[in-house]
Design a protein around this motif. Structure first.
Motif, mmCIF file in Angstrom:
data_model
loop_
_atom_site.group_PDB
_atom_site.id
_atom_site.type_symbol
_atom_site.label_atom_id
_atom_site.label_comp_id
_atom_site.label_asym_id
_atom_site.label_seq_id
_atom_site.Cartn_x
_atom_site.Cartn_y
_atom_site.Cartn_z
ATOM 1 N N ILE A 132 0.819 -1.181 -0.142
ATOM 2 C CA ILE A 132 0.039 -0.108 0.093
ATOM 3 C C ILE A 132 0.984 1.294 -0.034
ATOM 4 O O ILE A 132 1.448 1.465 0.952
ATOM 5 N N PRO A 133 0.902 1.967 -1.014
ATOM 6 C CA PRO A 133 1.760 3.127 -1.239
ATOM 7 C C PRO A 133 1.289 4.293 -0.322
ATOM 8 O O PRO A 133 0.088 4.464 0.019
ATOM 9 N N LYS A 134 2.192 5.219 0.325
ATOM 10 C CA LYS A 134 1.862 6.066 0.820
ATOM 11 C C LYS A 134 1.649 7.364 0.055
ATOM 12 O O LYS A 134 2.545 7.434 -0.730
ATOM 13 N N PRO A 135 0.853 8.235 0.383
ATOM 14 C CA PRO A 135 0.140 9.170 -0.572
ATOM 15 C C PRO A 135 1.493 10.290 -0.379
ATOM 16 O O PRO A 135 2.027 10.644 0.571
ATOM 17 N N GLU A 136 1.607 11.016 -1.739
ATOM 18 C CA GLU A 136 2.562 12.077 -1.809
ATOM 19 C C GLU A 136 1.864 13.274 -1.263
ATOM 20 O O GLU A 136 0.867 13.676 -1.410
ATOM 21 N N PHE A 137 2.889 13.607 -0.012
ATOM 22 C CA PHE A 137 2.232 15.032 0.457
ATOM 23 C C PHE A 137 2.865 16.359 -0.297
ATOM 24 O O PHE A 137 3.781 16.478 -0.622
ATOM 25 N N LYS A 138 2.156 17.133 -0.943
ATOM 26 C CA LYS A 138 2.525 18.576 -1.444
ATOM 27 C C LYS A 138 2.215 19.584 -0.594
ATOM 28 O O LYS A 138 1.129 19.825 -0.198
ATOM 29 N N ARG A 139 3.139 20.354 -0.413
ATOM 30 C CA ARG A 139 3.142 21.518 0.471
ATOM 31 C C ARG A 139 2.268 22.565 -0.436
ATOM 32 O O ARG A 139 2.389 22.624 -1.730
ATOM 33 N N PRO A 140 1.346 23.461 0.073
ATOM 34 C CA PRO A 140 0.763 24.376 -0.563
ATOM 35 C C PRO A 140 1.845 25.434 -0.980
ATOM 36 O O PRO A 140 2.753 25.890 -0.300
ATOM 37 N N ARG A 141 1.668 25.732 -2.259
ATOM 38 C CA ARG A 141 2.484 27.192 -2.720
ATOM 39 C C ARG A 141 2.032 28.426 -2.181
ATOM 40 O O ARG A 141 1.135 28.570 -2.084
ATOM 41 N N PRO A 142 3.140 29.366 -2.274
ATOM 42 C CA PRO A 142 2.652 30.549 -1.728
ATOM 43 C C PRO A 142 2.050 31.248 -2.531
ATOM 44 O O PRO A 142 1.796 30.890 -3.767
ATOM 45 N N LYS A 143 1.152 32.234 -2.209
ATOM 46 C CA LYS A 143 -0.072 32.890 -3.157
ATOM 47 C C LYS A 143 0.918 33.621 -4.206
ATOM 48 O O LYS A 143 0.410 33.592 -5.214
ATOM 49 N N ASN A 144 1.852 34.289 -3.938
ATOM 50 C CA ASN A 144 2.486 35.269 -4.781
ATOM 51 C C ASN A 144 3.970 35.106 -4.754
ATOM 52 O O ASN A 144 4.734 35.288 -3.984
ATOM 53 N N LEU A 145 4.283 34.613 -5.941
ATOM 54 C CA LEU A 145 5.693 34.274 -6.193
ATOM 55 C C LEU A 145 6.277 35.568 -7.004
ATOM 56 O O LEU A 145 7.735 35.655 -7.007
ATOM 57 N N VAL A 146 5.634 36.499 -7.585
ATOM 58 C CA VAL A 146 6.323 37.658 -8.233
ATOM 59 C C VAL A 146 6.407 38.764 -7.225
ATOM 60 O O VAL A 146 5.643 39.016 -6.397
ATOM 61 N N ALA A 147 7.613 39.373 -7.465
ATOM 62 C CA ALA A 147 7.950 40.467 -6.329
ATOM 63 C C ALA A 147 7.026 41.719 -6.761
ATOM 64 O O ALA A 147 7.044 42.084 -7.970
ATOM 65 N N GLY A 148 6.670 42.289 -6.030
ATOM 66 C CA GLY A 148 5.711 43.566 -5.858
ATOM 67 C C GLY A 148 6.386 44.795 -5.620
ATOM 68 O O GLY A 148 7.582 44.841 -5.420
ATOM 69 N N PRO A 149 5.707 45.871 -5.707
ATOM 70 C CA PRO A 149 6.271 47.238 -5.675
ATOM 71 C C PRO A 149 6.772 47.265 -4.347
ATOM 72 O O PRO A 149 7.593 48.160 -3.949
#
Length: 179
Positions: A132-149
Motif C-alpha cells: 500500500i503506497p503512502k500518498p505524496e504530500f504536496k506543500r501548498p504553494r505561496p500565493k504570490n511568487l512575483v515581487a511586487g512594488p
C-alpha cells in the motif's frame, strides 16, 4: 408525537449525538493511516462507506474522512443576516473504526509493515499481501511568487550594512558608568 419519536424519525446523520470523550490514556505508537489515504469505515453509523482522509487528529485519536460522517454545522450569523448559514461538514471518526483500502480489490484490510530489498519500510496488506503506497504530500504553494512594488529586492536583503567597530577598553569609561 413525543420528543423521542420526533428524534427517531430523523435520518441517523441528523440525530443529536453525545460528544465523544477524548481517550488520552496512552498514545498510539504507530499510525498506519496518514492524510491522503483511502480508507473504509468498518464500524459505526457510516459502516461500509469509503473516502479519502482529509485530516488526522493524533492527539484525539480521530480521523476526518471526506464525504463520510456528515454533520450539520451552524455558523454564527453576520449583522446583515437574519439567520446564520448551516453547512454539512464531515465529523471525525475514531481511528479504530476505519481500515485502509486494499489497492488491488478495493476492500478494507488490516496493515502490516515490511521492508523492501533496498531497506525502505512499506505498508503491506494483510488481505492480499500487496504493498500500500503512502500518498505524496504536496506543500501548498505561496500565493504570490512575483515581487511586487513593496517587496524588498534580494540584493538589498543580502547586503551587509552593519560593520562592527573595535570595542572601547573598559578603562576609557568612567567608573560610575561601568558598574
Amino acid at each position: 408525537m413525543n420528543r423521542r419519536a420526533q428524534i427517531m424519525a430523523l435520518p441517523a446523520f441528523l440525530r443529536p449525538r453525545k460528544k465523544y470523550k477524548p481517550n488520552l490514556r496512552e498514545p498510539i505508537k504507530s499510525w498506519n493511516i496518514v492524510k491522503g489515504d483511502k480508507v473504509a469505515v468498518i464500524d459505526g453509523p457510516c459502516k461500509g462507506q469509503q473516502g479519502e482522509v482529509t485530516a488526522v487528529l493524533r492527539d484525539k485519536k480521530r480521523i476526518v474522512i471526506e464525504g463520510v460522517n456528515m454533520r450539520l454545522k451552524h455558523l454564527k450569523k453576520r449583522y446583515w443576516e437574519t439567520k446564520g448559514p448551516t453547512l454539512m461538514v464531515p465529523a471525525s471518526l475514531h481511528y479504530s473504526n476505519v481500515n485502509l483500502v486494499d489497492p488491488t480489490n478495493g476492500l478494507p484490510t488490516r496493515v502490516g509493515s515490511g521492508f523492501l530489498e533496498d531497506g525502505t519500510k512499506v505498508r503491506i496488506s494483510k488481505r492480499t499481501g500487496a504493498i500500500i503506497p503512502k500518498p505524496e504530500f504536496k506543500r501548498p504553494r505561496p500565493k504570490n511568487l512575483v515581487a511586487g512594488p513593496r517587496d524588498t529586492p534580494a540584493e538589498e536583503v543580502l547586503e551587509v550594512t552593519y560593520k562592527p567597530e573595535m570595542p572601547m577598553p573598559m578603562d576609557a569609561f568612567p567608573m560610575d558608568l561601568a558598574k
